[in-house]
Design a protein around this motif. Structure first.
Motif, PDB file in Angstrom:
ATOM      1  N   UNK A 143       6.643 -13.132   6.175  1.00  0.00           N
ATOM      2  CA  UNK A 143       7.681 -13.967   5.560  1.00  0.00           C
ATOM      3  C   UNK A 143       9.079 -13.482   5.948  1.00  0.00           C
ATOM      4  N   UNK A 144       9.284 -12.168   5.905  1.00  0.00           N
ATOM      5  CA  UNK A 144      10.610 -11.584   6.100  1.00  0.00           C
ATOM      6  C   UNK A 144      10.669 -10.863   7.450  1.00  0.00           C
ATOM      7  N   UNK A 145      11.529 -11.279   8.364  1.00  0.00           N
ATOM      8  CA  UNK A 145      11.609 -10.620   9.676  1.00  0.00           C
ATOM      9  C   UNK A 145      11.893  -9.126   9.583  1.00  0.00           C
ATOM     10  N   UNK A 146      12.671  -8.733   8.583  1.00  0.00           N
ATOM     11  CA  UNK A 146      13.071  -7.332   8.467  1.00  0.00           C
ATOM     12  C   UNK A 146      11.862  -6.407   8.365  1.00  0.00           C
ATOM     13  N   UNK A 147      10.771  -6.822   7.730  1.00  0.00           N
ATOM     14  CA  UNK A 147       9.632  -5.930   7.502  1.00  0.00           C
ATOM     15  C   UNK A 147       8.590  -6.022   8.614  1.00  0.00           C
ATOM     16  N   UNK A 148       8.827  -6.828   9.615  1.00  0.00           N
ATOM     17  CA  UNK A 148       7.858  -6.972  10.698  1.00  0.00           C
ATOM     18  C   UNK A 148       7.754  -5.656  11.474  1.00  0.00           C
ATOM     19  N   UNK A 149       6.588  -5.036  11.461  1.00  0.00           N
ATOM     20  CA  UNK A 149       6.392  -3.747  12.117  1.00  0.00           C
ATOM     21  C   UNK A 149       6.563  -2.564  11.201  1.00  0.00           C
ATOM     22  N   UNK A 150       6.893  -2.802   9.934  1.00  0.00           N
ATOM     23  CA  UNK A 150       7.048  -1.725   8.962  1.00  0.00           C
ATOM     24  C   UNK A 150       5.817  -1.645   8.045  1.00  0.00           C
ATOM     25  N   UNK A 151       5.704  -0.513   7.336  1.00  0.00           N
ATOM     26  CA  UNK A 151       4.706  -0.322   6.280  1.00  0.00           C
ATOM     27  C   UNK A 151       3.287  -0.510   6.824  1.00  0.00           C
ATOM     28  N   UNK A 152       2.960   0.270   7.843  1.00  0.00           N
ATOM     29  CA  UNK A 152       1.681   0.139   8.526  1.00  0.00           C
ATOM     30  C   UNK A 152       0.596   1.042   7.967  1.00  0.00           C
ATOM     31  N   UNK A 153       0.984   2.140   7.336  1.00  0.00           N
ATOM     32  CA  UNK A 153       0.009   3.121   6.847  1.00  0.00           C
ATOM     33  C   UNK A 153      -0.628   2.646   5.551  1.00  0.00           C
ATOM     34  N   UNK A 154      -1.927   2.822   5.429  1.00  0.00           N
ATOM     35  CA  UNK A 154      -2.623   2.387   4.216  1.00  0.00           C
ATOM     36  C   UNK A 154      -2.328   3.293   3.031  1.00  0.00           C
ATOM     37  N   UNK A 155      -2.197   4.606   3.300  1.00  0.00           N
ATOM     38  CA  UNK A 155      -2.046   5.576   2.221  1.00  0.00           C
ATOM     39  C   UNK A 155      -0.890   6.520   2.504  1.00  0.00           C
ATOM     40  N   UNK A 156      -0.087   6.756   1.492  1.00  0.00           N
ATOM     41  CA  UNK A 156       0.955   7.774   1.527  1.00  0.00           C
ATOM     42  C   UNK A 156       0.682   8.738   0.383  1.00  0.00           C
ATOM     43  N   UNK A 157       0.622  10.014   0.700  1.00  0.00           N
ATOM     44  CA  UNK A 157       0.333  11.006  -0.334  1.00  0.00           C
ATOM     45  C   UNK A 157       1.335  12.147  -0.216  1.00  0.00           C
TER      46      UNK A 157
END
Length: 610
Positions: free
Chosen positions: A249-263
């Motif tokens: 939906x938002x071009x800005x986030x295209x390619x971001x937030x790829x990892x399933x888990x952050x610890x």
């Protein structure tokens, strides 16, 4: 929330009506919706941009990033003063109307908002929400949520939000999905700051005291990650929301937030944190100690190639890292004493001892950037801005100031001699081997440190040895993270470790860092306690500048005032970042100008077995 707070909020809140309509008609011709906004000129990316230039739109999803930190936490609400929360939480949990590009000094692009419009003089700004915007529980993000978030954060949230809110005259709902902020001061940055506050879900907090929340009430937000597991002081685990509203939906986030888990794993000291990385319990480790980077990264995971070392450049200011002197105290309200403390701090010897001389020193608050003060006397617009305050500022803010430099020997004879002379000017002499005032009262002070900071303790040990040559014996107090926050929140220290990151787009946050109005704010960020009409004036100038030249001059002038004020004893600057990580954790080849900065890791990283 008390009735008084709600009453205050009610005075600012206006729904759309005749006044709003008249205002809208009167200014409609002066503005039109845009996809983004910049402090000066236009944002670099066009309305039809596909992704950020430093993001990989083809990155696969999956995998995990596990990082370490030294410290503890007792709150999962990073938007309030109460409790101790991990610093990165507000970046992982807070989604705002607009999002900031790390490749431009100050440009914002639509996130929760599909468009932004503002008056030519930026006296107001209006946002239109995307109809797709959703919180993590699937409920829509509404104008009501937006208004409630700004009002609540501005009145009972963390002090970092209060300064902006005080400059808002009205917040008006102007349509089903639109909201307008009108400001009560001239400040061109406010139109951008209005897009950067976290938007929270109003319904979650019905009947709950937002300011007193902590572990039991995790804020519901619209971010791509949600907290799925945690254990206070042990770890926090985030999971990527598979139903994240902004994807596709938002071009800005295209390619971001790829990892399933952050610890995020928490440790009691740096040794334990590093050992966990060496055995693979942690798979990404940011290293600040160059000696350790050069000598201790030879363990099995590195030697086998399973882990790799990455050195990453950036073009942002050095900021200020060092040991701050609290000018609220009798010991450090005299600039001559502060100057003496800086001459006694033998940086060159400390740097050789701790880092092998590998780390350059911070030379001013904005060093390593075009915003830094220039060598020698002030000239041009910088001089013009400083001259009205010539009688109330350090003389060398105008004539030129540079930090003391030692001969690298342990004894630092010239530095100690200069410090003795300055202390004598301030009314102190050595009496029976002890530095004391004319009444014989010894000069001493307390240095407050967190008990888990081994490198800072090592630096201070060398420093206190130097101070003995002046007949000064400070008290070193080591406390845990909770005690440290409790004491620094009320400025109960004489000297302590200090870190203030600065960007290429300084703005209203400068009032929080060293503005006069923030001196007495509990939990505030003006740890040095500076109250300077000249510094306040430079902040105002950079906020109201209509040209980049004036903005640059105001920032350089402010840098001169802060540096010559001798408030902080600077130590190292990091003009590169050093991150060792699992070889399967990847990042794009293109680095943004801000480099390794909130919004880059973990945002643009991905996991790919190679």
């Amino acid at each position: 929330m008390s009735f008084g707070i709600w009453a205050h909020m009610g005075r600012k809140l206006h729904t759309a009506g005749l006044a709003a309509s008249v205002s809208l008609i009167a200014t409609l011709a002066a503005a039109e919706p845009q996809h983004g906004i910049a402090m000066y000129g236009d944002p670099a990316l066009p309305p039809d941009f596909a992704h950020l230039p430093y993001a990989n739109p083809d990155a696969p999803t999956g995998g995990a990033m596990v990082t370490n930190t030294v410290g503890s936490y007792d709150s999962l609400n990073p938007f309030i003063t109460k409790g101790t929360s991990f610093w990165q939480l507000r970046f992982l949990m807070g989604e705002s109307l607009m999002a900031r590009s790390l490749d431009e000094p100050f440009s914002l692009y639509g996130l929760l908002a599909e468009s932004i419009e503002t008056a030519d003089d930026r006296s107001w700004v209006e946002f239109t929400l995307r109809p797709e915007a959703r919180f993590s529980d699937g409920s829509p993000v509404t104008v009501e949520d937006v208004i409630w978030s700004y009002e609540t954060l501005g009145t009972v949230g963390h002090p970092r939000y209060a300064g902006f809110y005080a400059k808002v005259d009205t917040i008006e709902q102007t349509g089903d999905r639109s909201v307008r902020f009108t400001f009560n001061v001239e400040d061109r940055e406010l139109a951008l700051l209005a897009g950067l506050r976290p938007i929270l879900q109003k319904a979650q907090w019905e009947g709950i005291d937002f300011a007193e929340s902590g572990i039991d009430n995790i804020p519901i937000v619209s971010s791509p990650y949600v907290i799925t597991d945690f254990e206070p002081n042990r770890f926090i685990e985030f999971t990527r929301n598979e139903d994240y509203w902004a994807e596709d939906v938002v071009p800005f986030v295209n390619g971001l937030y790829n990892l399933d888990t952050l610890r995020i794993e928490f440790f009691g000291d740096e040794v334990a944190a590093f050992e966990a990385f060496k055995v693979g319990e942690i798979n990404s480790n940011r290293e600040f100690n160059v000696v350790r980077w050069d000598s201790q990264y030879n363990f099995d995971l590195i030697e086998s190639g399973e882990f790799v070392k990455s050195v990453l450049p950036h073009s942002r200011p050095s900021g200020m890292t060092g040991f701050v002197m609290n000018t609220r105290t009798d010991q450090f309200d005299d600039i001559r004493v502060r100057d003496a403390m800086m001459h006694a701090f033998n940086f060159e010897f400390i740097n050789d001892t701790i880092t092998g001389g590998a780390q350059p020193r911070i030379t001013s608050y904005f060093s390593n950037s075009p915003l830094a003060m220039q060598d020698g006397p002030a000239t041009g617009r910088v001089l013009e801005f400083l001259e009205p305050f010539a009688d109330s500022i350090p003389q060398d803010a105008i004539t030129g100031y540079a930090l003391p430099v030692s001969d690298r020997s342990e004894r630092n004879r010239a530095g100690i001699a200069a410090a003795l002379s300055l202390m004598e000017e301030a009314g102190y002499t050595i009496q029976d081997g002890v530095m004391a005032d004319e009444d014989g009262t010894p000069f001493t002070f307390e240095i407050l440190l967190q008990s888990n900071s081994t490198e800072n303790t090592a630096i201070i040990d060398i420093y206190t040895e130097s101070l003995t040559r002046l007949g000064i014996t400070p008290t070193i107090t080591l406390v845990d993270g909770a005690q440290y926050k409790e004491r620094t929140d009320v400025y109960d220290f004489d000297m302590t470790y200090y870190r203030r990151g600065l960007s290429l787009s300084p703005g209203n946050e400068q009032y929080l860092y060293w503005g006069s109005d923030s001196v007495d704010t509990t939990g505030g960020r003006n740890l040095m306690g500076v109250e300077s009409e000249a510094i306040d004036a430079m902040i105002n100038r950079l906020l109201t500048s209509e040209s980049q030249d004036d903005f640059l001059a105001a920032t350089r002038a402010m840098d001169r005032l802060l540096t010559s004020g001798r408030y902080v004893i600077p130590i190292y600057q990091w003009n590169i970042s050093r991150i060792a990580h699992d070889a399967d954790l990847k990042f794009p080849d293109t680095m943004p100008i801000f480099g390794d900065w909130p919004g880059w890791q973990p945002d643009v990283w991905w996991f790919e077995e190679g």
